[in-house]
Design a protein around this motif. Structure first.
Motif, PDB file in Angstrom:
ATOM      1  N   LEU A  29       0.831  -1.213   0.000  1.00  0.00           N
ATOM      2  CA  LEU A  29       0.000   0.000   0.000  1.00  0.00           C
ATOM      3  C   LEU A  29       0.867   1.266   0.000  1.00  0.00           C
ATOM      4  CD1 LEU A  29      -2.935  -0.914   2.410  1.00  0.00           C
ATOM      5  CD2 LEU A  29      -2.708  -1.307  -0.031  1.00  0.00           C
ATOM      6  N   SER A  30       2.003   1.205   0.693  1.00  0.00           N
ATOM      7  CA  SER A  30       2.851   2.402   0.765  1.00  0.00           C
ATOM      8  C   SER A  30       3.532   2.681  -0.575  1.00  0.00           C
ATOM      9  CB  SER A  30       3.888   2.252   1.880  1.00  0.00           C
ATOM     10  OG  SER A  30       4.828   1.266   1.497  1.00  0.00           O
ATOM     11  N   GLY A  31       3.562   1.682  -1.467  1.00  0.00           N
ATOM     12  CA  GLY A  31       4.185   1.886  -2.775  1.00  0.00           C
ATOM     13  C   GLY A  31       3.256   2.529  -3.802  1.00  0.00           C
ATOM     14  N   ILE A  32       1.969   2.633  -3.470  1.00  0.00           N
ATOM     15  CA  ILE A  32       1.004   3.160  -4.456  1.00  0.00           C
ATOM     16  C   ILE A  32       1.122   4.679  -4.554  1.00  0.00           C
ATOM     17  CG2 ILE A  32      -1.481   3.471  -4.881  1.00  0.00           C
ATOM     18  CD1 ILE A  32      -1.707   0.514  -3.825  1.00  0.00           C
ATOM     19  N   SER A  33       1.296   5.148  -5.799  1.00  0.00           N
ATOM     20  CA  SER A  33       1.638   6.553  -6.019  1.00  0.00           C
ATOM     21  C   SER A  33       0.507   7.308  -6.718  1.00  0.00           C
ATOM     22  CB  SER A  33       2.912   6.611  -6.873  1.00  0.00           C
ATOM     23  OG  SER A  33       3.031   7.848  -7.527  1.00  0.00           O
ATOM     24  N   GLU A  34      -0.021   8.306  -6.019  1.00  0.00           N
ATOM     25  CA  GLU A  34      -1.051   9.169  -6.621  1.00  0.00           C
ATOM     26  C   GLU A  34      -0.483   9.907  -7.840  1.00  0.00           C
ATOM     27  OE1 GLU A  34      -2.724  12.106  -3.919  1.00  0.00           O
ATOM     28  OE2 GLU A  34      -3.199  13.386  -5.641  1.00  0.00           O
ATOM     29  N   LYS A  35       0.771  10.313  -7.746  1.00  0.00           N
ATOM     30  CA  LYS A  35       1.413  11.063  -8.844  1.00  0.00           C
ATOM     31  C   LYS A  35       1.460  10.228 -10.130  1.00  0.00           C
ATOM     32  CE  LYS A  35       4.310  14.792  -7.399  1.00  0.00           C
ATOM     33  NZ  LYS A  35       4.123  14.869  -5.926  1.00  0.00           N
ATOM     34  N   ASN A  94      -0.608   8.766 -15.476  1.00  0.00           N
ATOM     35  CA  ASN A  94      -1.138   7.749 -16.398  1.00  0.00           C
ATOM     36  C   ASN A  94      -2.516   8.140 -16.930  1.00  0.00           C
ATOM     37  OD1 ASN A  94       1.182   6.257 -16.198  1.00  0.00           O
ATOM     38  ND2 ASN A  94       0.351   4.749 -14.763  1.00  0.00           N
ATOM     39  N   ILE A  95      -3.369   8.692 -16.074  1.00  0.00           N
ATOM     40  CA  ILE A  95      -4.701   9.121 -16.541  1.00  0.00           C
ATOM     41  C   ILE A  95      -4.548  10.259 -17.557  1.00  0.00           C
ATOM     42  CG2 ILE A  95      -6.865  10.249 -15.824  1.00  0.00           C
ATOM     43  CD1 ILE A  95      -6.663   8.569 -13.203  1.00  0.00           C
ATOM     44  N   ARG A  96      -3.668  11.201 -17.265  1.00  0.00           N
ATOM     45  CA  ARG A  96      -3.475  12.333 -18.191  1.00  0.00           C
ATOM     46  C   ARG A  96      -2.911  11.843 -19.530  1.00  0.00           C
ATOM     47  NH1 ARG A  96      -4.505  17.176 -16.057  1.00  0.00           N
ATOM     48  NH2 ARG A  96      -4.458  17.400 -13.782  1.00  0.00           N
ATOM     49  N   THR A  97      -1.987  10.884 -19.480  1.00  0.00           N
ATOM     50  CA  THR A  97      -1.434  10.360 -20.743  1.00  0.00           C
ATOM     51  C   THR A  97      -2.515   9.625 -21.523  1.00  0.00           C
ATOM     52  OG1 THR A  97       0.737  10.141 -19.720  1.00  0.00           O
ATOM     53  CG2 THR A  97       0.370   8.907 -21.756  1.00  0.00           C
ATOM     54  N   LEU A  98      -3.298   8.800 -20.845  1.00  0.00           N
ATOM     55  CA  LEU A  98      -4.365   8.066 -21.549  1.00  0.00           C
ATOM     56  C   LEU A  98      -5.342   9.040 -22.211  1.00  0.00           C
ATOM     57  CD1 LEU A  98      -4.868   5.224 -18.921  1.00  0.00           C
ATOM     58  CD2 LEU A  98      -4.308   4.854 -21.337  1.00  0.00           C
ATOM     59  N   ALA A  99      -5.675  10.131 -21.512  1.00  0.00           N
ATOM     60  CA  ALA A  99      -6.608  11.116 -22.079  1.00  0.00           C
ATOM     61  C   ALA A  99      -5.983  11.854 -23.264  1.00  0.00           C
ATOM     62  CB  ALA A  99      -7.032  12.108 -20.999  1.00  0.00           C
ATOM     63  N   ALA A 158      -5.799   3.015 -14.985  1.00  0.00           N
ATOM     64  CA  ALA A 158      -4.683   3.467 -14.140  1.00  0.00           C
ATOM     65  C   ALA A 158      -4.609   2.650 -12.848  1.00  0.00           C
ATOM     66  CB  ALA A 158      -4.832   4.957 -13.823  1.00  0.00           C
ATOM     67  N   VAL A 159      -5.761   2.222 -12.326  1.00  0.00           N
ATOM     68  CA  VAL A 159      -5.761   1.352 -11.136  1.00  0.00           C
ATOM     69  C   VAL A 159      -5.033   0.046 -11.475  1.00  0.00           C
ATOM     70  CG1 VAL A 159      -7.191  -0.050  -9.573  1.00  0.00           C
ATOM     71  CG2 VAL A 159      -7.864   2.312 -10.095  1.00  0.00           C
ATOM     72  N   SER A 160      -5.422  -0.570 -12.586  1.00  0.00           N
ATOM     73  CA  SER A 160      -4.802  -1.830 -13.018  1.00  0.00           C
ATOM     74  C   SER A 160      -3.305  -1.661 -13.231  1.00  0.00           C
ATOM     75  CB  SER A 160      -5.439  -2.256 -14.342  1.00  0.00           C
ATOM     76  OG  SER A 160      -6.016  -3.514 -14.244  1.00  0.00           O
ATOM     77  N   MET A 161      -2.922  -0.577 -13.915  1.00  0.00           N
ATOM     78  CA  MET A 161      -1.503  -0.328 -14.222  1.00  0.00           C
ATOM     79  C   MET A 161      -0.698  -0.109 -12.943  1.00  0.00           C
ATOM     80  SD  MET A 161      -1.823   2.135 -17.581  1.00  0.00           S
ATOM     81  CE  MET A 161      -0.045   2.271 -17.855  1.00  0.00           C
ATOM     82  N   GLU A 162      -1.269   0.657 -12.010  1.00  0.00           N
ATOM     83  CA  GLU A 162      -0.550   0.939 -10.760  1.00  0.00           C
ATOM     84  C   GLU A 162      -0.389  -0.339  -9.931  1.00  0.00           C
ATOM     85  OE1 GLU A 162       1.058   3.461 -10.063  1.00  0.00           O
ATOM     86  OE2 GLU A 162       1.472   3.339  -7.917  1.00  0.00           O
ATOM     87  N   LEU A 163      -1.440  -1.154  -9.897  1.00  0.00           N
ATOM     88  CA  LEU A 163      -1.358  -2.421  -9.168  1.00  0.00           C
ATOM     89  C   LEU A 163      -0.263  -3.301  -9.772  1.00  0.00           C
ATOM     90  CD1 LEU A 163      -5.178  -3.144  -8.792  1.00  0.00           C
ATOM     91  CD2 LEU A 163      -3.602  -2.610  -6.921  1.00  0.00           C
ATOM     92  N   ALA A 164      -0.208  -3.359 -11.117  1.00  0.00           N
ATOM     93  CA  ALA A 164       0.809  -4.182 -11.781  1.00  0.00           C
ATOM     94  C   ALA A 164       2.201  -3.669 -11.457  1.00  0.00           C
ATOM     95  CB  ALA A 164       0.583  -4.177 -13.294  1.00  0.00           C
ATOM     96  N   CYS A 165       2.350  -2.345 -11.525  1.00  0.00           N
ATOM     97  CA  CYS A 165       3.654  -1.714 -11.295  1.00  0.00           C
ATOM     98  C   CYS A 165       4.144  -2.011  -9.871  1.00  0.00           C
ATOM     99  CB  CYS A 165       3.493  -0.214 -11.528  1.00  0.00           C
ATOM    100  SG  CYS A 165       4.999   0.721 -11.354  1.00  0.00           S
ATOM    101  N   VAL A 166       3.265  -1.843  -8.896  1.00  0.00           N
ATOM    102  CA  VAL A 166       3.668  -1.990  -7.489  1.00  0.00           C
ATOM    103  C   VAL A 166       3.744  -3.463  -7.082  1.00  0.00           C
ATOM    104  CG1 VAL A 166       2.976  -1.498  -5.107  1.00  0.00           C
ATOM    105  CG2 VAL A 166       2.754   0.276  -6.866  1.00  0.00           C
ATOM    106  N   MET A 167       2.735  -4.238  -7.452  1.00  0.00           N
ATOM    107  CA  MET A 167       2.662  -5.617  -6.953  1.00  0.00           C
ATOM    108  C   MET A 167       3.677  -6.532  -7.636  1.00  0.00           C
ATOM    109  SD  MET A 167      -1.454  -5.894  -6.271  1.00  0.00           S
ATOM    110  CE  MET A 167      -1.461  -7.368  -5.232  1.00  0.00           C
TER     111      MET A 167
END
Ligand SMILES: [Zn+2]
Length: 448
Positions: free
Chosen positions: A28-34, A39-44, A153-162
């Motif tokens: 949980l501490s690895g999850i980054s709001e930034k 990622n959301i801004r890039t996807l948009a 972005a949720v999926s991507m962040e989970l993959a990145c951290v987990m």
């Protein structure tokens, strides 16, 4: 927090042991709001991610978006065992598919490390395709920042951290194609999984998880909705469902057990976001990528924000009467998406670190009595430490009582009448991680 190591022992650690044991707090501490915001801004910024847009354009459209998602997942997980691949499904035609179209999921698989658990698979997804007012208009801008760059972005962040941690069971992180065209990417993947007899122990979709202000100005950052089906609305009902219905188990099929598990895990690890379980497949007039998984017989749930603003979903980007319409990043609450990501991470990690749900769970019906005896088969995992019996009144949504019964496969609860309560059985391992609960089928030996 990293475990404390006695200084003198540190030098004994070999490279193979250098990995710290996986802790949910550490994940949980690895999850980054930034990173989620970026990622959301890039996807948009791909203009549109409509499934009918030009897949070969290097800058704009669905193809550029998925190539970027894949590259970003590879970059973020470099040096980890995460396997990132495209998963293609050709659809010849359909209500929202005017010509043969390839729907391409981006699938990142983190293989489980325990041989007995590797086949057990947990899936988390968001859909990366988007639409303007018309689902078959590939030309207009469709930034899809909330629907569903937020879930992607949720999926991507989970993959990145987990991917930097190890789990007993396998986790699949997906950015799914073609949701707006009729759940086509998720349908293709779920169908293949069913054909291959894959053990999908749970699936979560995150779809529209980024807005916290509705059209009337109501703001809510404290909750997330979790839609969880009860009895599947299909005919004929499978025998195991009918059997559960005969003993009042309509609220205890695997999807509802999964929802209870997610709610309890979130309450334990993520204090600033409450999971509101809704006993319904989805909102009225809406659907999502959990449907094909439910239809394939897999437990599946949907996360969605608590308050929706339809001026920023499925709308051409435009200003009307001074009101900005369209699904733009400025209407996404990135800190909120990070909280939703933490809830997903806590539940996914807990499931994948834990053992499988017990099998052969039965409630003995040998005579009329006031005691209740449950039995089950021993779990296959070597680290299982014991089993937990849970129970509650039939009208209570959540478990009210638990009893850890140790490493046995049969237990009698004296003075607890099965006529008045609902039971479940969980397995737990030496690290304290538990499986979802299983509703017992009635056991009665055949008359001789
Ligand atoms: Zn959506």
């Amino acid at each position: 927090m990293r475990p404390l190591l006695v200084a003198g022992l540190t030098c004994l650690l070999t490279a193979a042991h250098a990995q710290a044991p996986t802790s949910i707090a550490g994940i949980l501490s690895g999850i980054s709001e930034k990173r989620i915001e970026a990622n959301i801004r890039t996807l948009a910024s791909f203009g549109t991610r409509n499934s009918l847009s030009d897949p070969d354009d290097e800058k704009r459209g669905v193809g550029a978006a998925r190539r970027w998602i894949k590259a970003e997942l590879e970059r973020c997980s470099a040096g980890t065992p995460l396997q990132v691949a495209f998963d293609e499904h050709l659809v010849e035609s359909g209500t929202r598919v005017p010509r043969p179209t390839k729907f391409v999921n981006v699938v990142a698989t983190l293989p489980g490390t325990q041989p007995e658990s590797r086949g057990r698979t947990y899936v988390v997804s968001g859909h990366y395709d988007s639409m303007p007012s018309s689902p078959v208009d590939p030309g207009k801008d469709a930034p899809g920042a909330n629907d569903d760059a937020s879930g992607t972005a949720v999926s991507m962040e989970l993959a990145c951290v987990m991917s930097k941690h190890r789990f007993n069971a396998t986790i699949v992180f997906m950015a799914v194609a073609g949701e707006e065209q009729g759940l086509l990417g998720a349908t293709g993947w779920a169908r293949n999984a069913k054909e291959k007899n894959l053990d999908v122990a749970a699936m979560f979709t995150n779809d529209i998880v980024g807005n916290t202000r509705d059209a009337d100005g109501n703001v809510d950052r404290s909750r997330v909705r979790l839609f969880a089906e009860g009895v599947p609305a299909k005919s004929p009902l499978p025998d195991n469902v009918l059997e559960a219905l005969r003993t009042g188990g309509e609220n205890d099929l695997p999807t509802r057990q999964l929802a209870r598990y997610i709610q309890e895990t979130a309450a334990k690890y993520v204090k600033d976001l409450r999971v509101d379980v809704i006993w319904r497949r989805d909102r009225y007039l809406r659907g999502g990528d959990h449907f094909p998984f439910l239809d394939a017989g897999y437990p599946a749930v949907r996360f969605t924000e608590p308050v929706e603003d339809w001026r920023h979903q499925h709308q051409d980007v435009r200003v009307e009467n001074g009101v900005q319409l369209g699904d733009l990043p400025e209407f996404v609450d990135f800190a909120y998406v990070a909280k939703v990501t933490r809830v997903n991470a806590a539940a996914l990690a807990s499931l994948a670190l834990g053992p499988s749900a017990p099998t052969g769970v039965e409630l003995e019906n040998l005579r009329l009595e006031n005691n209740s005896t449950l039995r089950w088969k021993a779990n296959p995992e070597p680290d299982v430490a014991g089993y937990r019996i849970l129970w509650r009144e039939t009208t209570s949504p959540a478990w009210q009582h638990t009893k850890d019964v140790g490493n046995v496969t049969r237990e009698t609860l004296v003075g607890v009448s099965k006529d008045n309560v609902v039971f479940g059985v969980q397995a737990y391992n030496r690290d304290g991680h538990a499986s979802i609960a299983v509703y017992p089928r009635p056991y009665r030996p055949l008359a001789r």
